[in-house]
Design an enzyme around this catalytic site. Structure first.
Site, PDB file in Angstrom:
ATOM      1  N   ARG A 177       0.703  -1.276   0.111  1.00 19.10           N
ATOM      2  CA  ARG A 177       0.104  -0.058   0.106  1.00 19.10           C
ATOM      3  C   ARG A 177       0.943   1.199  -0.034  1.00 19.10           C
ATOM      4  O   ARG A 177       0.227   2.446  -0.150  1.00 19.10           O
ATOM      5  CB  ARG A 177      -1.176  -0.088   1.230  1.00 19.10           C
ATOM      6  CG  ARG A 177      -2.254  -0.921   0.845  1.00 19.10           C
ATOM      7  CD  ARG A 177      -2.820  -1.173   2.463  1.00 19.10           C
ATOM      8  NE  ARG A 177      -1.815  -1.804   3.214  1.00 19.10           N
ATOM      9  CZ  ARG A 177      -2.298  -2.557   4.333  1.00 19.10           C
ATOM     10  NH1 ARG A 177      -3.513  -2.188   5.098  1.00 19.10           N
ATOM     11  NH2 ARG A 177      -1.247  -2.924   5.281  1.00 19.10           N
TER      12      ARG A 177
ATOM     13  N   ARG B 294      -4.893  -2.887  -6.457  1.00 17.65           N
ATOM     14  CA  ARG B 294      -5.627  -3.609  -5.431  1.00 17.65           C
ATOM     15  C   ARG B 294      -7.408  -3.386  -5.650  1.00 17.65           C
ATOM     16  O   ARG B 294      -8.058  -4.115  -5.192  1.00 17.65           O
ATOM     17  CB  ARG B 294      -4.998  -3.000  -4.139  1.00 17.65           C
ATOM     18  CG  ARG B 294      -5.887  -3.137  -2.692  1.00 17.65           C
ATOM     19  CD  ARG B 294      -5.564  -4.650  -2.466  1.00 17.65           C
ATOM     20  NE  ARG B 294      -6.287  -4.992  -0.946  1.00 17.65           N
ATOM     21  CZ  ARG B 294      -7.475  -5.111  -0.850  1.00 17.65           C
ATOM     22  NH1 ARG B 294      -8.372  -4.926  -1.702  1.00 17.65           N
ATOM     23  NH2 ARG B 294      -8.016  -5.182   0.459  1.00 17.65           N
TER      24      ARG B 294
ATOM     25  N   TYR C 111      -3.097 -17.410  13.690  1.00 12.07           N
ATOM     26  CA  TYR C 111      -4.164 -16.956  13.087  1.00 12.07           C
ATOM     27  C   TYR C 111      -5.468 -17.746  12.925  1.00 12.07           C
ATOM     28  O   TYR C 111      -6.562 -17.703  13.309  1.00 12.07           O
ATOM     29  CB  TYR C 111      -3.863 -16.386  11.627  1.00 12.07           C
ATOM     30  CG  TYR C 111      -3.125 -15.172  11.661  1.00 12.07           C
ATOM     31  CD1 TYR C 111      -3.253 -13.920  11.735  1.00 12.07           C
ATOM     32  CD2 TYR C 111      -1.390 -15.324  11.554  1.00 12.07           C
ATOM     33  CE1 TYR C 111      -2.383 -12.791  11.982  1.00 12.07           C
ATOM     34  CE2 TYR C 111      -0.721 -14.381  11.737  1.00 12.07           C
ATOM     35  CZ  TYR C 111      -1.147 -12.916  11.872  1.00 12.07           C
ATOM     36  OH  TYR C 111      -0.371 -11.735  11.967  1.00 12.07           O
TER      37      TYR C 111
HETATM   38  O1  CP3 Z   1       5.750  -7.844  -1.132  1.00  9.14           O
HETATM   39  C1  CP3 Z   1       5.431  -8.883  -0.368  1.00  9.14           C
HETATM   40  O2  CP3 Z   1       6.366  -9.024   0.806  1.00  9.14           O
HETATM   41  C2  CP3 Z   1       4.655 -10.006  -0.858  1.00  9.14           C
HETATM   42  C3  CP3 Z   1       3.599 -10.141  -0.323  1.00  9.14           C
HETATM   43  C4  CP3 Z   1       3.210 -10.452   1.228  1.00  9.14           C
HETATM   44  C5  CP3 Z   1       2.057 -10.062   1.897  1.00  9.14           C
HETATM   45  N1  CP3 Z   1       2.063 -10.944   3.310  1.00  9.14           N
HETATM   46  C6  CP3 Z   1       0.961  -9.380   1.095  1.00  9.14           C
HETATM   47  C7  CP3 Z   1      -0.019  -8.615   1.886  1.00  9.14           C
HETATM   48  C8  CP3 Z   1       4.019 -11.175   2.128  1.00  9.14           C
HETATM   49  C9  CP3 Z   1       5.496 -12.085   2.128  1.00  9.14           C
HETATM   50  C10 CP3 Z   1       3.139 -11.274   3.212  1.00  9.14           C
HETATM   51  C11 CP3 Z   1       3.591 -12.213   4.489  1.00  9.14           C
HETATM   52  C12 CP3 Z   1       2.594 -12.175   5.843  1.00  9.14           C
HETATM   53  N2  CP3 Z   1       1.262 -11.989   5.706  1.00  9.14           N
HETATM   54  C13 CP3 Z   1       2.893 -12.364   7.120  1.00  9.14           C
HETATM   55  C14 CP3 Z   1       4.366 -12.540   7.419  1.00  9.14           C
HETATM   56  C15 CP3 Z   1       5.368 -11.311   7.275  1.00  9.14           C
HETATM   57  C16 CP3 Z   1       4.975 -10.285   8.311  1.00  9.14           C
HETATM   58  O3  CP3 Z   1       4.705  -9.162   7.933  1.00  9.14           O
HETATM   59  O4  CP3 Z   1       5.135 -10.499   9.555  1.00  9.14           O
HETATM   60  C17 CP3 Z   1       1.871 -12.075   7.815  1.00  9.14           C
HETATM   61  C18 CP3 Z   1       1.922 -12.248   9.403  1.00  9.14           C
HETATM   62  C19 CP3 Z   1       0.694 -12.067   6.997  1.00  9.14           C
HETATM   63  C20 CP3 Z   1      -0.785 -12.112   7.366  1.00  9.14           C
HETATM   64  C21 CP3 Z   1      -1.415 -10.803   7.068  1.00  9.14           C
HETATM   65  N3  CP3 Z   1      -1.405 -10.469   5.631  1.00  9.14           N
HETATM   66  C22 CP3 Z   1      -1.913  -9.913   8.024  1.00  9.14           C
HETATM   67  C23 CP3 Z   1      -1.492  -9.614   9.468  1.00  9.14           C
HETATM   68  C24 CP3 Z   1      -2.293  -8.606   7.094  1.00  9.14           C
HETATM   69  C25 CP3 Z   1      -3.111  -7.491   7.499  1.00  9.14           C
HETATM   70  C26 CP3 Z   1      -2.227  -6.353   8.063  1.00  9.14           C
HETATM   71  C27 CP3 Z   1      -1.955  -5.230   6.975  1.00  9.14           C
HETATM   72  O5  CP3 Z   1      -0.743  -5.255   6.483  1.00  9.14           O
HETATM   73  O6  CP3 Z   1      -2.866  -4.990   6.415  1.00  9.14           O
HETATM   74  C28 CP3 Z   1      -2.162  -9.128   5.628  1.00  9.14           C
HETATM   75  C29 CP3 Z   1      -2.707  -8.451   4.491  1.00  9.14           C
HETATM   76  C30 CP3 Z   1      -1.563  -8.011   3.451  1.00  9.14           C
HETATM   77  N4  CP3 Z   1      -0.780  -9.463   3.164  1.00  9.14           N
HETATM   78  C31 CP3 Z   1      -1.416  -6.963   2.633  1.00  9.14           C
HETATM   79  C32 CP3 Z   1      -0.442  -7.347   1.951  1.00  9.14           C
HETATM   80  C33 CP3 Z   1       0.231  -6.185   0.754  1.00  9.14           C
HETATM   81  C34 CP3 Z   1      -2.220  -5.778   2.882  1.00  9.14           C
HETATM   82  C35 CP3 Z   1      -3.617  -5.695   2.561  1.00  9.14           C
HETATM   83  C36 CP3 Z   1      -4.038  -4.936   1.355  1.00  9.14           C
HETATM   84  O7  CP3 Z   1      -3.494  -4.655   0.567  1.00  9.14           O
HETATM   85  O8  CP3 Z   1      -5.648  -4.708   1.609  1.00  9.14           O
END
Ligand code: CP3
Length: 350
Positions: A34, A43, A156
């Site tokens: 984002r 998105r 989770y």
């Molecule tokens: O660019 C990259 O790194 C590749 C994509 C990636 C995402 N999530 C995309 C994402 C990767 C490698 C992850 C890993 C991930 N997801 C982890 C482990 C790494 C870390 O950050 O600790 C975890 C715990 C998750 C679970 C998760 N996904 C959460 C808790 C959330 C919500 C929090 C947030 O930042 O909004 C997500 C959503 C998420 N995954 C987004 C992205 C870009 C944002 C959501 C959106 O665009 O609406």
């Protein structure tokens, strides 16, 4: 997949095999996301977050966006760690402003609802994204596939959402460890299948994210974080001897040493709290380390960011090393600061 005979190996892979490069390879956790206006556009087009993950053209596009801007040494597949519970049949959704929401699983009887055979077929669009990326990425860019580690994914699945202390999951793991182990075992199998399918589709390096490893004390850390990782790495290396694997046991502190030594990983991703000089002495002799700029220094930019970057390069740049953050990029990061970070790392002469 092994590199072609005679073809020079990509820089990130060379670092993971233990080579000391004159310039550190760089990529950033959550480099797609984002903070980029073009991400927000794609998105919005996708509607839901999972729809973005499961539409290969769109997932490919957002994976490539940071590569076009910054020319990172590696590209990480755009997906999420929670596609595994979704693939197993547990309902997952992402609620705007709230993060992931799952129907919690808190009893061993409920594991019967999960279906391991569903994972790979359900996640076929993710593997299609990997295949497309291998064709569209620049020749020098390494493609990283990934998954969450069993413990973190379990937090989770059991908690039903993110939680500050992973309390619900610890409650189960401490009250009935042998029952909780069945969930971990299922996730070990699912992770091996999911990562294996990514390698078959063209992923060259794998990273396994154990975001909440640091909430476990030593004994449960060994049982629910280190041991499962060891099994995953052994199974993948038996199938794909050439694959390099990076572990990210976030918050593991001193337990990172045994984790690195015993799991068979090639690289260890350091969180923000690890002192680079300690990592040089205790970890870099075991293999490549990756990290660990505070993502909030990247938000701030300016002289403090530069100091932080140079400190890391000075301490870790003499051994096998990949520059990265200590955790993922946050949405308020100015894209110009990322460009400045890349310039500093690329211009560094140690
Ligand atoms: O660019 C990259 O790194 C590749 C994509 C990636 C995402 N999530 C995309 C994402 C990767 C490698 C992850 C890993 C991930 N997801 C982890 C482990 C790494 C870390 O950050 O600790 C975890 C715990 C998750 C679970 C998760 N996904 C959460 C808790 C959330 C919500 C929090 C947030 O930042 O909004 C997500 C959503 C998420 N995954 C987004 C992205 C870009 C944002 C959501 C959106 O665009 O609406």
């Amino acid at each position: 997949m092994s590199h072609e005979i005679g073809a020079p190996q990509k820089r990130l892979i060379r670092a993971l095999k233990g080579e000391v490069l004159d310039q550190a390879p760089i990529w950033l956790m959550r480099q797609a996301g984002r903070y980029l206006p073009e991400y927000k556009k794609t998105r919005a087009q996708a509607g839901s977050f999972l729809n973005l993950c499961y539409t290969p053209e769109l997932a490919e596009e957002v994976t490539l966006q940071p590569i076009r801007r910054y020319g990172f040494d590696a590209s990480i597949l755009f997906s999420d760690i929670l596609v595994i519970p979704d693939g197993l049949g547990q309902k997952v959704s992402f609620v705007e402003g709230e993060g992931p929401v799952l129907e919690p699983i808190t009893r061993v009887e409920e594991l019967a609802k999960l279906d391991l055979t569903r994972v790979v077929p359900h996640l076929a669009p993710v593997y299609e994204t990997v295949r497309r990326l291998r064709k569209s990425l620049p020749a020098e860019t390494t493609l990283i596939g990934f998954a969450g580690a069993p413990w973190t994914v379990a937090t989770y699945m059991v908690g039903g959402k993110g939680s500050p202390d992973q309390g619900a999951t610890k409650a189960w793991a401490y009250r009935a460890p042998d029952e909780f182990q069945k969930l971990i075992d299922l996730l070990v199998e699912a992770t091996i299948l999911h990562l294996g399918a990514q390698v078959k589709a063209g992923a060259e390096v794998l990273q396994i994210f154990d975001t909440w490893a640091g909430s476990l004390p030593e004994l449960p850390f060994r049982r629910f974080a280190l041991e499962p990782m060891k099994r995953i790495v052994a199974a993948l290396k038996a199938q794909f001897p050439d694959i390099s694997i990076i572990g990210f046991p976030r918050g593991a502190g001193s337990m990172a040493v045994d984790y690195f030594r015993e799991t068979g990983i090639n690289g260890l991703s350091l969180d923000t709290g690890v002192a680079p000089a300690w990592a040089r002495r205790e970890l870099q002799s075991l293999g490549c380390v990756q990290g660990n700029l505070d993502p909030l220094l990247l938000v701030a930019g300016g002289p403090e960011m530069r100091r932080g970057i140079e400190h890391i390069l000075r301490e870790l740049g003499q051994g096998p090393f990949i520059f990265n953050l200590g955790h993922g990029i946050v949405p308020q990061t100015p894209p110009d600061h990322v460009a400045e970070l890349v310039d500093i790392v690329r211009g560094w002469r140690g």
